[in-house]
Design a protein around this motif. Structure first.
Motif, PDB file in Angstrom:
ATOM      1  N   ARG A 224      62.961  37.105 -19.244  1.00  0.00           N
ATOM      2  CA  ARG A 224      61.460  37.699 -20.201  1.00  0.00           C
ATOM      3  C   ARG A 224      62.466  37.211 -20.741  1.00  0.00           C
ATOM      4  O   ARG A 224      62.368  35.777 -22.244  1.00  0.00           O
ATOM      5  N   VAL A 225      63.351  37.508 -21.553  1.00  0.00           N
ATOM      6  CA  VAL A 225      64.346  37.130 -22.591  1.00  0.00           C
ATOM      7  C   VAL A 225      64.193  36.119 -23.426  1.00  0.00           C
ATOM      8  O   VAL A 225      64.571  35.469 -24.533  1.00  0.00           O
ATOM      9  N   VAL A 226      64.184  34.776 -22.010  1.00  0.00           N
ATOM     10  CA  VAL A 226      65.267  33.631 -22.512  1.00  0.00           C
ATOM     11  C   VAL A 226      63.925  32.363 -23.364  1.00  0.00           C
ATOM     12  O   VAL A 226      63.645  32.185 -23.226  1.00  0.00           O
ATOM     13  N   LEU A 227      62.114  33.136 -22.776  1.00  0.00           N
ATOM     14  CA  LEU A 227      60.928  32.888 -23.240  1.00  0.00           C
ATOM     15  C   LEU A 227      60.413  33.005 -24.755  1.00  0.00           C
ATOM     16  O   LEU A 227      61.093  33.077 -24.580  1.00  0.00           O
ATOM     17  N   PRO A 228      59.742  31.986 -24.845  1.00  0.00           N
ATOM     18  CA  PRO A 228      59.668  32.221 -26.256  1.00  0.00           C
ATOM     19  C   PRO A 228      58.209  33.022 -26.261  1.00  0.00           C
ATOM     20  O   PRO A 228      57.998  33.477 -25.176  1.00  0.00           O
ATOM     21  N   HIS A 229      57.755  33.939 -27.436  1.00  0.00           N
ATOM     22  CA  HIS A 229      56.943  34.520 -27.518  1.00  0.00           C
ATOM     23  C   HIS A 229      55.752  34.298 -27.585  1.00  0.00           C
ATOM     24  O   HIS A 229      55.235  33.261 -28.155  1.00  0.00           O
ATOM     25  N   CYS A 230      54.807  35.151 -26.804  1.00  0.00           N
ATOM     26  CA  CYS A 230      53.666  34.595 -26.443  1.00  0.00           C
ATOM     27  C   CYS A 230      52.278  34.529 -27.904  1.00  0.00           C
ATOM     28  O   CYS A 230      52.442  35.894 -28.350  1.00  0.00           O
ATOM     29  N   GLN A 231      51.463  33.235 -28.575  1.00  0.00           N
ATOM     30  CA  GLN A 231      50.856  33.679 -29.727  1.00  0.00           C
ATOM     31  C   GLN A 231      49.327  33.149 -29.279  1.00  0.00           C
ATOM     32  O   GLN A 231      49.042  33.040 -27.390  1.00  0.00           O
ATOM     33  N   TYR A 232      48.699  33.926 -30.313  1.00  0.00           N
ATOM     34  CA  TYR A 232      47.195  32.421 -29.438  1.00  0.00           C
ATOM     35  C   TYR A 232      47.228  31.685 -30.269  1.00  0.00           C
ATOM     36  O   TYR A 232      47.799  31.141 -30.830  1.00  0.00           O
ATOM     37  N   HIS A 233      45.930  30.389 -29.643  1.00  0.00           N
ATOM     38  CA  HIS A 233      45.882  29.722 -30.025  1.00  0.00           C
ATOM     39  C   HIS A 233      45.499  29.032 -31.635  1.00  0.00           C
ATOM     40  O   HIS A 233      46.341  28.089 -32.049  1.00  0.00           O
ATOM     41  N   ASP A 234      45.231  30.274 -32.424  1.00  0.00           N
ATOM     42  CA  ASP A 234      44.478  29.765 -33.927  1.00  0.00           C
ATOM     43  C   ASP A 234      45.912  30.815 -34.579  1.00  0.00           C
ATOM     44  O   ASP A 234      45.838  31.823 -35.736  1.00  0.00           O
ATOM     45  N   SER A 235      47.208  31.332 -33.800  1.00  0.00           N
ATOM     46  CA  SER A 235      48.577  31.782 -34.440  1.00  0.00           C
ATOM     47  C   SER A 235      48.262  31.674 -36.172  1.00  0.00           C
ATOM     48  O   SER A 235      48.695  29.765 -36.576  1.00  0.00           O
ATOM     49  N   HIS A 236      49.057  31.713 -36.770  1.00  0.00           N
ATOM     50  CA  HIS A 236      49.834  31.325 -38.005  1.00  0.00           C
ATOM     51  C   HIS A 236      51.446  30.818 -37.300  1.00  0.00           C
ATOM     52  O   HIS A 236      52.116  32.200 -37.462  1.00  0.00           O
ATOM     53  N   PHE A 237      51.805  30.203 -36.845  1.00  0.00           N
ATOM     54  CA  PHE A 237      53.096  29.816 -36.412  1.00  0.00           C
ATOM     55  C   PHE A 237      54.344  29.669 -37.345  1.00  0.00           C
ATOM     56  O   PHE A 237      55.523  30.026 -36.309  1.00  0.00           O
ATOM     57  N   GLY A 238      53.530  29.320 -38.425  1.00  0.00           N
ATOM     58  CA  GLY A 238      55.106  29.424 -39.191  1.00  0.00           C
ATOM     59  C   GLY A 238      54.614  28.493 -40.647  1.00  0.00           C
ATOM     60  O   GLY A 238      53.325  27.876 -40.370  1.00  0.00           O
ATOM     61  N   ASP A 239      55.682  27.799 -41.042  1.00  0.00           N
ATOM     62  CA  ASP A 239      55.365  27.206 -42.351  1.00  0.00           C
ATOM     63  C   ASP A 239      56.116  25.963 -42.542  1.00  0.00           C
ATOM     64  O   ASP A 239      56.838  26.334 -42.004  1.00  0.00           O
ATOM     65  N   LEU A 240      55.494  24.503 -42.253  1.00  0.00           N
ATOM     66  CA  LEU A 240      56.132  23.535 -42.565  1.00  0.00           C
ATOM     67  C   LEU A 240      56.148  23.238 -43.905  1.00  0.00           C
ATOM     68  O   LEU A 240      55.455  22.924 -45.083  1.00  0.00           O
ATOM     69  N   GLN A 241      57.383  22.070 -43.902  1.00  0.00           N
ATOM     70  CA  GLN A 241      57.449  22.033 -45.518  1.00  0.00           C
ATOM     71  C   GLN A 241      57.254  20.569 -46.091  1.00  0.00           C
ATOM     72  O   GLN A 241      58.565  20.180 -44.795  1.00  0.00           O
ATOM     73  N   LEU A 242      56.903  20.018 -46.411  1.00  0.00           N
ATOM     74  CA  LEU A 242      56.454  18.433 -46.578  1.00  0.00           C
ATOM     75  C   LEU A 242      56.216  18.511 -48.213  1.00  0.00           C
ATOM     76  O   LEU A 242      55.782  17.806 -48.594  1.00  0.00           O
ATOM     77  N   GLY A 243      58.488  17.914 -48.344  1.00  0.00           N
ATOM     78  CA  GLY A 243      58.931  17.461 -49.434  1.00  0.00           C
ATOM     79  C   GLY A 243      58.279  19.297 -50.027  1.00  0.00           C
ATOM     80  O   GLY A 243      58.964  19.930 -49.811  1.00  0.00           O
ATOM     81  N   ASN A 244      57.872  19.295 -51.016  1.00  0.00           N
ATOM     82  CA  ASN A 244      57.798  20.322 -52.353  1.00  0.00           C
ATOM     83  C   ASN A 244      56.554  21.483 -51.312  1.00  0.00           C
ATOM     84  O   ASN A 244      55.776  22.943 -52.281  1.00  0.00           O
TER      85      ASN A 244
END
Length: 493
Positions: A224-244
């Motif tokens: 299990r430790v090698v697998l990604p964490h299960c989220q929901y379809h509408d989770s906040h997966f993180g933030d993408l930086q596009l320029g500033n």
């Protein structure tokens, strides 16, 4: 609780949404307005290689993860240049991708340890020979059937055969997951995450609780430790930086699931069919138990338990465009759109059918031990007709199974084969449902953008449609009946 971003609660006319569609042939990155209109779209090709290993009887079908990541980054830079200051109007982003393709990477450095093992790659098939599971048991847990196309056996193969993977596991820096997890690690803050649609296609995920299933992990010997964490379809997966500008990543889904949301919320009395390399049939269902031969997949599992969940009954039909080389060998004809149109206009007097096992006979029969064959004494042109109608007939069989949810009122169709009017008309005649065809090559990326916008009621893109209404066609019905009879004998034990 669902993490809501105030900026997208009530979209304004200037609000924009970014979507990434990572497919088998290319990656597309597009910007959409709050009504679903495309503002711009950029793409980057990604090659697929086929090669035979001396140590394996199976063909290795692979892609380059670093090439895919570089293509996404290149498209994002082009989006940034295209929008200029309007990049600040992007309120949210989403991802849609190949469900069953996966790779291994170092979760300390981000370096790839293996190529991407394509969903087409079945090198892990031998592991299924001693699996103490039936198709029915597997479907009850995952919604799927046992298949080497899904991730579990390929993960097992990597853990046992790839020296880089073995070393990374010993060094406690191994991650294995669908392409989306690798992309998110690099773009969104070095976390290994996965949505329900991609997680399901590993064959290790529990449909009832949106989590890895320990019994399946044990059976396939996947830590299990090698697998990604299960989220929901509408989770906040993180933030993408596009320029500033910082863009919250608020949705992720499997490509075929995302495509259903291209027009907004899917319609419960409609079937959605895409006919390309194979044919893919989907229909909304609140029932997690499908008829024998169909699959069940999560389309939209939201984080907030009071929000509506969307599932689909699914079917696949192999041997559509994937059979072109086989048909060309059998007929000596070049299979062109004109040749297909000519064949579809034929009116054969004798039996004319094709038992199509190219790529394996899929839903609802699921057989890999059969050899394709034509009825006797067919001309080359009649063989082309029989091939195309074999795909049509199998699609109709699956649509009829889905009618257990209620009669199909509308079929929304897309893909290369649907460009032939006669294909659409014949499906309409046999399924007794109106066919709506729109030439929307961007359905997946558009649906992903709708998910990023949180499925707004304002999402009503303008689409040009052709509509085919059912007609009486006794000649076609007779061939369909003959094909069904021949199929029953062919698949009988």
């Amino acid at each position: 609780m669902s993490q809501t971003h105030p900026a997208i609660e009530s979209a304004s006319v200037t609000d924009l949404f970014l979507a990434i569609d990572q497919g088998g042939q290319s990656t597309r990155v597009a910007i959409y307005s709050h009504t679903g209109e495309q503002i711009c779209c950029y793409s980057a090709a990604c090659a697929t290689t086929h090669h035979q290993s001396e140590s394996s009887a199976y063909e290795y079908i692979e892609q380059n993860g670093e090439e895919i990541l570089a293509g996404i980054r290149d498209c994002l830079q082009k989006i940034q240049r295209h929008l200029g200051d309007d990049v600040n109007n992007i309120k949210a982003a989403s991802f849609a991708g190949q469900g069953s393709s996966l790779l291994c990477w170092n979760n300390q450095t981000g370096a790839t340890l293996t190529p991407v093992l394509s969903w087409q790659d079945i090198r892990g098939e031998p592991y299924l020979q001693n699996i103490p599971l039936t198709h029915q048991q597997t479907q009850q847990i995952t919604g799927l059937r046992l298949s080497p196309h899904y991730g579990a056996t390929k993960m097992r193969w990597c853990l046992e055969h790839d020296k880089n993977v073995v070393q990374a596991q010993q060094d406690n820096c191994l991650s294995i997951g669908p392409i989306v997890s690798y992309i998110f690690w690099h773009l969104l803050g070095k976390q290994s995450l996965v949505d329900p649609g991609h997680a399901q296609r590993t064959l290790l995920w529990n449909l009832q609780c949106n989590e890895w299933d320990q019994s399946l992990l044990d059976i396939f010997k996947i830590p299990r430790v090698v697998l990604p964490h299960c989220q929901y379809h509408d989770s906040h997966f993180g933030d993408l930086q596009l320029g500033n500008h910082t863009i919250p990543f608020t949705a992720s889904a499997r490509d075929q699931g995302a495509s259903l949301f291209a027009r907004g919320l899917p319609e419960p009395d409609s079937c959605y069919i895409n006919i390309g390399t194979g044919a893919f049939i989907q229909r909304l269902s609140e029932k997690l138990h499908a008829p024998e031969g169909l699959l069940v997949s999560p389309l939209w599992l939201p984080e907030n338990p009071v929000d509506k969940k969307y599932y689909a009954w699914e079917a696949t039909v192999n041997g559509a465009a994937a059979a072109i080389s086989f048909i060309q060998q059998q007929t000596g004809l070049a299979i062109t759109p004109q040749e297909i149109d000519n064949a579809l206009a034929l009116h054969p007097e004798a039996d004319c059918y094709f038992l199509n096992a190219v790529g394996g006979l899929s839903a609802p029969y699921w057989r890999t031990d059969l050899q394709s064959r034509f009825s006797e004494n067919l001309s080359a042109e009649e063989k082309v007709l029989a091939w195309i109608e074999s795909v049509i007939f199998q699609i109709v069989i699956n649509v009829q199974l889905m009618n257990q949810l209620g009669s199909t009122k509308k079929i929304i169709i897309s893909g290369g084969f649907s460009k032939a009017d006669a294909v659409c008309q014949k499906i309409a005649d046999l399924a007794n449902a109106n066919i709506h065809r729109s030439d929307n090559a961007d359905a997946t990326v558009q649906g992903a953008a709708c998910m990023a916008a949180r499925l707004p009621q304002s999402w009503k893109p303008v689409l040009q449609e052709d509509v085919f209404t059912p007609q009486q066609n006794p000649e076609l019905l007779q061939r369909f009946t003959k094909w069904q009879s021949a199929m029953q004998q062919w698949v009988a034990p």
